[in-house]
Design a protein around this motif. Structure first.
Motif, PDB file in Angstrom:
ATOM      1  N   GLU A  37      -1.475   2.500 -17.902  1.00  0.00           N
ATOM      2  CA  GLU A  37      -1.395   2.967 -19.281  1.00  0.00           C
ATOM      3  C   GLU A  37      -2.132   2.020 -20.225  1.00  0.00           C
ATOM      4  O   GLU A  37      -2.864   2.449 -21.114  1.00  0.00           O
ATOM      5  CB  GLU A  37       0.071   3.102 -19.717  1.00  0.00           C
ATOM      6  CG  GLU A  37       0.236   3.384 -21.192  1.00  0.00           C
ATOM      7  CD  GLU A  37       1.089   4.622 -21.468  1.00  0.00           C
ATOM      8  OE1 GLU A  37       1.440   4.823 -22.625  1.00  0.00           O
ATOM      9  OE2 GLU A  37       1.366   5.373 -20.526  1.00  0.00           O
ATOM     10  N   ARG A  80       2.623   3.710 -33.836  1.00  0.00           N
ATOM     11  CA  ARG A  80       3.595   3.217 -32.873  1.00  0.00           C
ATOM     12  C   ARG A  80       5.034   3.206 -33.395  1.00  0.00           C
ATOM     13  O   ARG A  80       5.952   3.576 -32.650  1.00  0.00           O
ATOM     14  CB  ARG A  80       3.152   1.839 -32.369  1.00  0.00           C
ATOM     15  CG  ARG A  80       1.917   1.941 -31.498  1.00  0.00           C
ATOM     16  CD  ARG A  80       1.332   0.608 -31.090  1.00  0.00           C
ATOM     17  NE  ARG A  80       2.129  -0.035 -30.051  1.00  0.00           N
ATOM     18  CZ  ARG A  80       1.619  -0.895 -29.168  1.00  0.00           C
ATOM     19  NH1 ARG A  80       0.334  -1.180 -29.169  1.00  0.00           N
ATOM     20  NH2 ARG A  80       2.405  -1.467 -28.288  1.00  0.00           N
ATOM     21  N   GLY A  83       6.151   6.761 -33.107  1.00  0.00           N
ATOM     22  CA  GLY A  83       6.382   7.066 -31.699  1.00  0.00           C
ATOM     23  C   GLY A  83       7.636   6.399 -31.169  1.00  0.00           C
ATOM     24  O   GLY A  83       8.344   6.953 -30.322  1.00  0.00           O
ATOM     25  N   LEU A  87      10.214   8.697 -29.354  1.00  0.00           N
ATOM     26  CA  LEU A  87      10.370   8.469 -27.919  1.00  0.00           C
ATOM     27  C   LEU A  87      11.639   7.671 -27.617  1.00  0.00           C
ATOM     28  O   LEU A  87      12.272   7.876 -26.579  1.00  0.00           O
ATOM     29  CB  LEU A  87       9.138   7.746 -27.377  1.00  0.00           C
ATOM     30  CG  LEU A  87       7.830   8.546 -27.502  1.00  0.00           C
ATOM     31  CD1 LEU A  87       6.637   7.700 -27.068  1.00  0.00           C
ATOM     32  CD2 LEU A  87       7.891   9.828 -26.690  1.00  0.00           C
ATOM     33  N   VAL A  99      10.778  10.313 -20.262  1.00  0.00           N
ATOM     34  CA  VAL A  99       9.933   9.888 -21.381  1.00  0.00           C
ATOM     35  C   VAL A  99       8.744   9.078 -20.874  1.00  0.00           C
ATOM     36  O   VAL A  99       7.621   9.211 -21.385  1.00  0.00           O
ATOM     37  CB  VAL A  99      10.759   9.089 -22.402  1.00  0.00           C
ATOM     38  CG1 VAL A  99       9.861   8.545 -23.516  1.00  0.00           C
ATOM     39  CG2 VAL A  99      11.845   9.972 -22.999  1.00  0.00           C
ATOM     40  N   LEU A 100       8.956   8.262 -19.860  1.00  0.00           N
ATOM     41  CA  LEU A 100       7.860   7.462 -19.316  1.00  0.00           C
ATOM     42  C   LEU A 100       6.778   8.333 -18.684  1.00  0.00           C
ATOM     43  O   LEU A 100       5.585   8.010 -18.750  1.00  0.00           O
ATOM     44  CB  LEU A 100       8.404   6.466 -18.292  1.00  0.00           C
ATOM     45  CG  LEU A 100       9.146   5.263 -18.891  1.00  0.00           C
ATOM     46  CD1 LEU A 100       9.809   4.451 -17.790  1.00  0.00           C
ATOM     47  CD2 LEU A 100       8.186   4.390 -19.689  1.00  0.00           C
ATOM     48  N   THR A 103       4.725   9.693 -21.653  1.00  0.00           N
ATOM     49  CA  THR A 103       3.807   8.725 -22.259  1.00  0.00           C
ATOM     50  C   THR A 103       2.526   8.593 -21.446  1.00  0.00           C
ATOM     51  O   THR A 103       1.440   8.414 -22.003  1.00  0.00           O
ATOM     52  CB  THR A 103       4.470   7.342 -22.422  1.00  0.00           C
ATOM     53  OG1 THR A 103       4.813   6.808 -21.140  1.00  0.00           O
ATOM     54  CG2 THR A 103       5.696   7.420 -23.304  1.00  0.00           C
ATOM     55  N   MET A 107      -1.156   9.356 -23.089  1.00  0.00           N
ATOM     56  CA  MET A 107      -2.165   8.297 -23.138  1.00  0.00           C
ATOM     57  C   MET A 107      -3.419   8.693 -22.364  1.00  0.00           C
ATOM     58  O   MET A 107      -4.547   8.557 -22.850  1.00  0.00           O
ATOM     59  CB  MET A 107      -1.595   6.992 -22.580  1.00  0.00           C
ATOM     60  CG  MET A 107      -2.594   5.835 -22.546  1.00  0.00           C
ATOM     61  SD  MET A 107      -3.110   5.262 -24.177  1.00  0.00           S
ATOM     62  CE  MET A 107      -1.730   4.192 -24.588  1.00  0.00           C
ATOM     63  N   GLN A 138      -2.881   7.645 -28.890  1.00  0.00           N
ATOM     64  CA  GLN A 138      -2.710   6.486 -28.020  1.00  0.00           C
ATOM     65  C   GLN A 138      -1.561   5.614 -28.511  1.00  0.00           C
ATOM     66  O   GLN A 138      -0.762   5.111 -27.717  1.00  0.00           O
ATOM     67  CB  GLN A 138      -3.994   5.658 -27.978  1.00  0.00           C
ATOM     68  CG  GLN A 138      -5.076   6.191 -27.071  1.00  0.00           C
ATOM     69  CD  GLN A 138      -6.169   5.158 -26.853  1.00  0.00           C
ATOM     70  OE1 GLN A 138      -6.529   4.394 -27.749  1.00  0.00           O
ATOM     71  NE2 GLN A 138      -6.714   5.132 -25.649  1.00  0.00           N
ATOM     72  N   SER A 141       1.845   7.070 -27.688  1.00  0.00           N
ATOM     73  CA  SER A 141       2.178   6.872 -26.280  1.00  0.00           C
ATOM     74  C   SER A 141       2.607   5.445 -26.006  1.00  0.00           C
ATOM     75  O   SER A 141       3.631   5.193 -25.360  1.00  0.00           O
ATOM     76  CB  SER A 141       0.969   7.230 -25.413  1.00  0.00           C
ATOM     77  OG  SER A 141       1.210   6.887 -24.066  1.00  0.00           O
ATOM     78  N   GLY A 144       6.265   4.089 -26.605  1.00  0.00           N
ATOM     79  CA  GLY A 144       7.376   4.312 -25.689  1.00  0.00           C
ATOM     80  C   GLY A 144       7.201   3.701 -24.320  1.00  0.00           C
ATOM     81  O   GLY A 144       8.147   3.666 -23.532  1.00  0.00           O
ATOM     82  N   GLU A 145       6.005   3.211 -24.015  1.00  0.00           N
ATOM     83  CA  GLU A 145       5.723   2.745 -22.663  1.00  0.00           C
ATOM     84  C   GLU A 145       6.486   1.473 -22.296  1.00  0.00           C
ATOM     85  O   GLU A 145       7.298   1.472 -21.373  1.00  0.00           O
ATOM     86  CB  GLU A 145       4.218   2.509 -22.500  1.00  0.00           C
ATOM     87  CG  GLU A 145       3.823   1.787 -21.228  1.00  0.00           C
ATOM     88  CD  GLU A 145       4.275   2.506 -19.973  1.00  0.00           C
ATOM     89  OE1 GLU A 145       4.579   1.818 -18.974  1.00  0.00           O
ATOM     90  OE2 GLU A 145       4.324   3.750 -19.973  1.00  0.00           O
TER      91      GLU A 145
END
Length: 454
Positions: A37, A80, A83, A87, A99-100, A103, A107, A138, A141, A144-145
């Motif tokens: 990611e 972010r 998000g 997220l 959720v992962l 993301t 992305m 981006q 995404s 939440g990563e």
């Protein structure tokens, strides 16, 4: 609105009782997912420093084009916090794993679209507008990563090694930076006309492979036993963000301030890259290889710092690393602007690879352990992403305050050093959690207090 107990979670099925393989598997899944990611996320930063001023902002003078390209990089950080709220809500409501997976798709898709986007010569002003919108995706995404991967790994780990296993999320981020840079090194060596016409697109188009690999790796990971336990007991918060801001607002503020340490990362990875090559004639491959060496060093040092944090505590390692960064940012610039290749490599390995690696390895466990499982995803996501705003705009702020002459970097170094000191001071106010059972993390005043669930 329903009545639920806010008693700390006592999950007999928590990480201590999980099979030994699950913590390792969770760490591996988080490592690979974050690596792939953040490969997508970091190639944008490299392109913003080296390519985009000439491709998407070619209609203005070079200095303004550079500022606009760096602004587009920073805009990803604006998305972010938004998000993080969205997220984080779903990560605490429906689970970390789902959720992962989302993301990754978001992305990968937005990065692939950047690689296919026509330049300003082809579609005019629409090009930078669309580029900025894709950068916003981006940012959504990325919000939440890391928080999701941190929660996933932490909740699968035993009490005695939470920092070690959770640190692999950030090692994955470092690996993503390495992968992105390694792809850009041969691309940046292309003749200028080929680089600006089609060469720069290659790293972005490769995100299609990145997406497939990451999805296959991540989709087989089970949900955490901690989250499953609160789900089975119907203790999932209806509105996690409301619960978070009501009961954990001091911890959210603390994480925001601690997250200012990330200014070191974008200062070295984005601003210094463009600054050294444009102002001091340092070759692009030299600066790119310096970034690789710094990140490779971090892959070695971060697990070691995390092991130390599992023994002596999160706070000493985090605070020591943050203050070390504040002190070393000045000699870092002296070495980078010297033009000496060995000095530049040493600067990257010492600051990025060793000293910054300490807080970078610790924050995934340090921040997550401030919150209980009901709001852990939201708390770490919102706190970090608001703090990361400063990191996102560090290249732009740095380009705006930079002075003339060989010592023009001093205002930038002062700005970053101040952020590091604030981060260390905030960490000093936190609770030490390395000896706290996972069921007691985020414990509040009374175990039997009954409140209205949000």
């Amino acid at each position: 609105m329903t009545l639920t107990s806010t008693a700390p979670l006592r999950a007999s099925s928590s990480a201590e009782a999980t099979p030994n393989k699950l913590p390792k598997r969770a760490a591996l899944v988080s490592f690979v997912g974050s690596m792939l990611e953040y490969y997508d996320f970091f190639i944008y930063g490299t392109a913003a420093a080296l390519i985009f001023p000439k491709v998407f902002f070619a209609n203005v003078d070079p200095s303004t084009a550079t500022l606009l390209a760096l602004l587009s990089f920073g805009i990803g950080y604006i998305a972010r916090p938004v998000g993080a709220v969205i997220l984080g809500h779903f990560g605490d409501r429906i689970g970390r794993k789902t959720v992962l997976l989302f993301t990754l798709v978001l992305m990968g898709g937005s990065t692939l679209a950047i690689g296919l986007l026509p330049d300003a010569k082809t579609i005019g002003n629409a090009a930078p507008v669309i580029l900025t919108l894709l950068r916003l995706l981006q940012g959504l995404s990325a919000a939440g990563e890391q928080s999701g991967a941190n929660s996933l790994t932490l909740e699968h780990s035993a009490n005695s090694n939470r920092a070690f296993f959770t640190s692999w999320t950030l090692s994955g981020t470092q690996a993503g930076a390495i992968l992105a840079t390694l792809v850009f090194i041969p691309v940046s060596s292309l003749p200028e006309d080929q680089l600006l016409s089609w060469g720069w697109r290659i790293p972005f188009l490769l995100s299609a492979l990145v997406l497939v690999v990451a999805y296959l790796v991540r989709r087989t990971m089970p949900e955490t036993p901690v989250f499953e336990d609160i789900k089975d007991k119907a203790e999932v918060a209806r509105f996690p963000v409301v619960t978070l801001l009501r009961d954990y607002w001091p911890d959210v503020l603390r994480v925001i301030a601690c997250a200012l340490i990330a200014t070191v990362s974008t200062m070295t990875a984005v601003f210094a890259l463009g600054y050294a090559t444009s102002k001091f004639g340092v070759a692009r491959p030299t600066m790119l290889w310096a970034g690789v060496l710094g990140n490779v060093t971090a892959l070695i040092t971060q697990p070691l710092w995390a092991l130390l944090a599992d023994r002596i505590g999160r706070k000493p390692v985090f605070i020591g690393g943050a203050l070390g960064c504040a002190a070393l940012v000045f000699p870092y610039f002296m070495l980078v602007t010297s033009g000496n290749t060995l000095a530049i490599f040493a600067a990257a390995m010492i600051l990025s690879g060793t000293i910054y690696a300490a807080p970078n390895a610790i924050w995934p466990s340090f921040y997550a352990e401030m919150f209980d499982a009901r709001v852990r995803y939201s708390g770490t996501a919102i706190g970090t992403q608001l703090g990361f705003l400063a990191a996102g705009f560090t290249p732009l702020v740095s380009a705006s305050v930079i002075g003339e002459g060989p010592n023009g970097w001093i205002p930038v170094a002062i700005f970053v050093a101040c952020c590091c000191v604030i981060s260390a001071a905030s960490a000093a106010t936190a609770r030490e959690t390395h000896n706290v059972d996972i069921a007691d993390l985020g414990k509040r005043l009374s175990q039997d207090r009954v409140t209205v669930a949000c």
